[in-house]
Design an enzyme around this catalytic site. Structure first.
Site, PDB file in Angstrom:
ATOM      1  N   THR A   1      33.699  61.066  25.360  1.00 17.18           N
ATOM      2  CA  THR A   1      32.645  62.051  25.138  1.00 17.18           C
ATOM      3  C   THR A   1      33.200  63.443  24.870  1.00 17.18           C
ATOM      4  OG1 THR A   1      32.470  62.383  27.531  1.00 17.18           O
ATOM      5  CG2 THR A   1      30.966  60.811  26.528  1.00 17.18           C
TER       6      THR A   1
ATOM      7  N   ARG B   1      17.867  54.971  66.385  1.00 15.67           N
ATOM      8  CA  ARG B   1      17.161  56.249  66.521  1.00 15.67           C
ATOM      9  C   ARG B   1      15.795  56.022  67.151  1.00 15.67           C
ATOM     10  NH1 ARG B   1      17.078  61.771  67.086  1.00 15.67           N
ATOM     11  NH2 ARG B   1      15.414  62.726  65.823  1.00 15.67           N
TER      12      ARG B   1
ATOM     13  N   GLY C   1      15.748  64.782  59.015  1.00 11.79           N
ATOM     14  CA  GLY C   1      16.547  65.998  58.922  1.00 11.79           C
ATOM     15  C   GLY C   1      18.036  65.722  58.995  1.00 11.79           C
TER      16      GLY C   1
ATOM     17  N   GLU D   1      28.913  56.638  31.085  1.00 14.92           N
ATOM     18  CA  GLU D   1      29.030  55.360  30.374  1.00 14.92           C
ATOM     19  C   GLU D   1      27.694  54.934  29.759  1.00 14.92           C
ATOM     20  OE1 GLU D   1      31.473  52.260  31.774  1.00 14.92           O
ATOM     21  OE2 GLU D   1      32.751  53.583  32.940  1.00 14.92           O
TER      22      GLU D   1
ATOM     23  N   THR E   1      23.796  57.001  29.229  1.00 16.30           N
ATOM     24  CA  THR E   1      22.675  57.385  30.084  1.00 16.30           C
ATOM     25  C   THR E   1      21.644  56.267  30.170  1.00 16.30           C
ATOM     26  OG1 THR E   1      21.415  58.320  28.250  1.00 16.30           O
ATOM     27  CG2 THR E   1      22.964  59.793  29.390  1.00 16.30           C
ATOM     28  N   SER E   2      20.708  56.423  31.094  1.00 13.60           N
ATOM     29  CA  SER E   2      19.609  55.453  31.190  1.00 13.60           C
ATOM     30  C   SER E   2      18.833  55.375  29.881  1.00 13.60           C
ATOM     31  CB  SER E   2      18.669  55.834  32.338  1.00 13.60           C
ATOM     32  OG  SER E   2      19.296  55.638  33.593  1.00 13.60           O
TER      33      SER E   2
END
Length: 397
Positions: free
Chosen positions: A133, A277, A356, A379, A381-382
């Protein structure tokens, strides 16, 4: 990471493949997860981990045996990439990316070229890169402007590349150049040429990025860089574009596997956290809303696993000369598109599970969340993947 790991099923693995996955997973737990936060915080490239991975025979496995490899399949390469990135998204992608230029040399190079550049990578003593690129072209590789002109027995290379993985730290870069500016079409006249990074006129500067702190992307300048004509990959000039298409098919599936691993790593951490948690006198995982959230993440990972290894297996079968009805280009783009996009979804939800604490730099899911985004960009883009899939549907590829 301490806590529960959800063992997502990768379907139809042979015993050899299962053993390799177990080896890569054990390596990740012992040598990657245990030190990852040190590299994420320092921003240093994980050379020590890379050397250990090479010692464990987990680097360059796809190379031929006579140059330090195991002639591993794409499925096997994906299993290692997945487990490295599951252990840590940043360190994992750095180690996996160390061989990013090797497929081009292994597939298109001469015996002499392969013996010159690949064994040191397999031994953990060198890393590679590939430069495609450019600042003004992005994914439009047919528009490449970096030139390589013949002067005697050398190519003289001028141009600029951008967002090149390992552009600073690698030992050599397979560079896509325009060797014939007068070719009939923009896809013609392109060639891959190996450029040592210690060559005069080669200059690379690391980019500041959103994530992947332990990895590296760079802007690379070629200012009258001279390399021998024998550094051309392929039998003749003009083969670069077709070589890159083949490289991308492998690369996109392996990137899909790596980002699937990142998503699984984020999920593993979120699930473990939900079990320990407590809020309101009970683990947050006991609440139905939390279980639904985790169930959706698990569902996405299972589907991604199936598609990534379906695509990898199809490519392996096609390269072995078996009849494959499906388009491997189509399947590779589907795998890359789906796995990288659900990785973003899963990592975001993992942060949400932590609340958080997920927003805090000292917790791993924070950098997993930052790291996964790159997968929808590099490699191809979408959007490029959707274009490719669309072309297959309309018989244009």
């Amino acid at each position: 990471m301490n806590g529960y790991k959800c063992y997502h099923v990768t379907v139809h693995l042979t015993r050899q493949e299962q053993d390799l996955r177990a080896t890569a997973r054990a390596f990740g737990d012992e040598h990657i997860t245990s030190v990852a936060m040190e590299y994420v915080k320092s921003g240093e490239w994980p050379w020590d981990v890379f050397a250990k991975a090479a010692d464990a025979d987990l680097i360059g496995r796809s190379f031929d045996q006579d140059i330090g490899g195991n002639q591993a399949s794409l499925v096997e390469e994906c299993l290692v990439a997945q487990e490295f990135c599951r252990a840590d998204s940043s360190v994992g992608i750095a180690i996996n990316g160390a061989t990013v230029g090797c497929f081009a040399v292994s597939s298109f190079g001469s015996d002499e070229q392969r013996r010159r550049w690949l064994p040191s990578v397999a031994d953990g003593e060198a890393t590679s890169s590939i430069a495609l690129t450019e600042p003004d072209t992005g994914s439009a590789l047919s528009k490449v402007t970096t030139t390589a002109k013949i002067d005697g027995d050398e190519y003289v290379i001028n141009g600029e590349k951008d967002w090149i993985a390992n552009g600073v730290s690698s030992d050599w870069v397979a560079t896509l150049c325009r060797t014939n500016p007068d070719s009939k079409g923009p896809h013609h006249g392109l060639s891959l040429i190996v450029v040592p990074t210690d060559a005069d006129g080669y200059e690379a500067q690391a980019r500041n990025r959103l994530g992947l702190d332990a990895a590296e992307h760079a802007t690379v300048h070629y200012d009258d860089v001279r390399v021998p004509r024998e550094n051309l990959l392929g039998e003749e000039e003009g083969q670069g574009f077709s070589q890159i298409l083949e490289w991308l098919e492998h690369g996109r599936i392996e990137i899909a596997a790596a980002h699937l691993g990142m998503a699984e790593g984020a999920f593993d951490r979120a699930l473990a956290y939900a079990k320990k948690r407590e809020q309101g006198g009970q683990p947050i995982g006991d609440y139905q809303g939390m279980r639904w959230k985790l169930a959706d993440m698990h569902k996405q990972l299972e589907v991604a696993n199936a598609q990534v290894y379906r695509a990898a297996r199809l490519v392996d079968q096609a390269e072995a000369g078996e009849d494959v009805v499906e388009s491997t280009t189509d399947q590779a783009s589907i795998a890359k598109l789906y796995a990288t996009e659900i990785a973003c979804d899963v990592a975001e939800e993992a942060v949400q599970v932590f609340g958080g604490n997920g927003f805090a730099r000292e917790n791993e899911v924070e950098h997993f969340y930052r790291d996964v985004k790159a997968g929808t960009i590099y490699e191809g883009t979408s959007e490029v993947q959707r274009n490719t899939i669309g072309k297959v549907l309309f018989d244009e590829l």
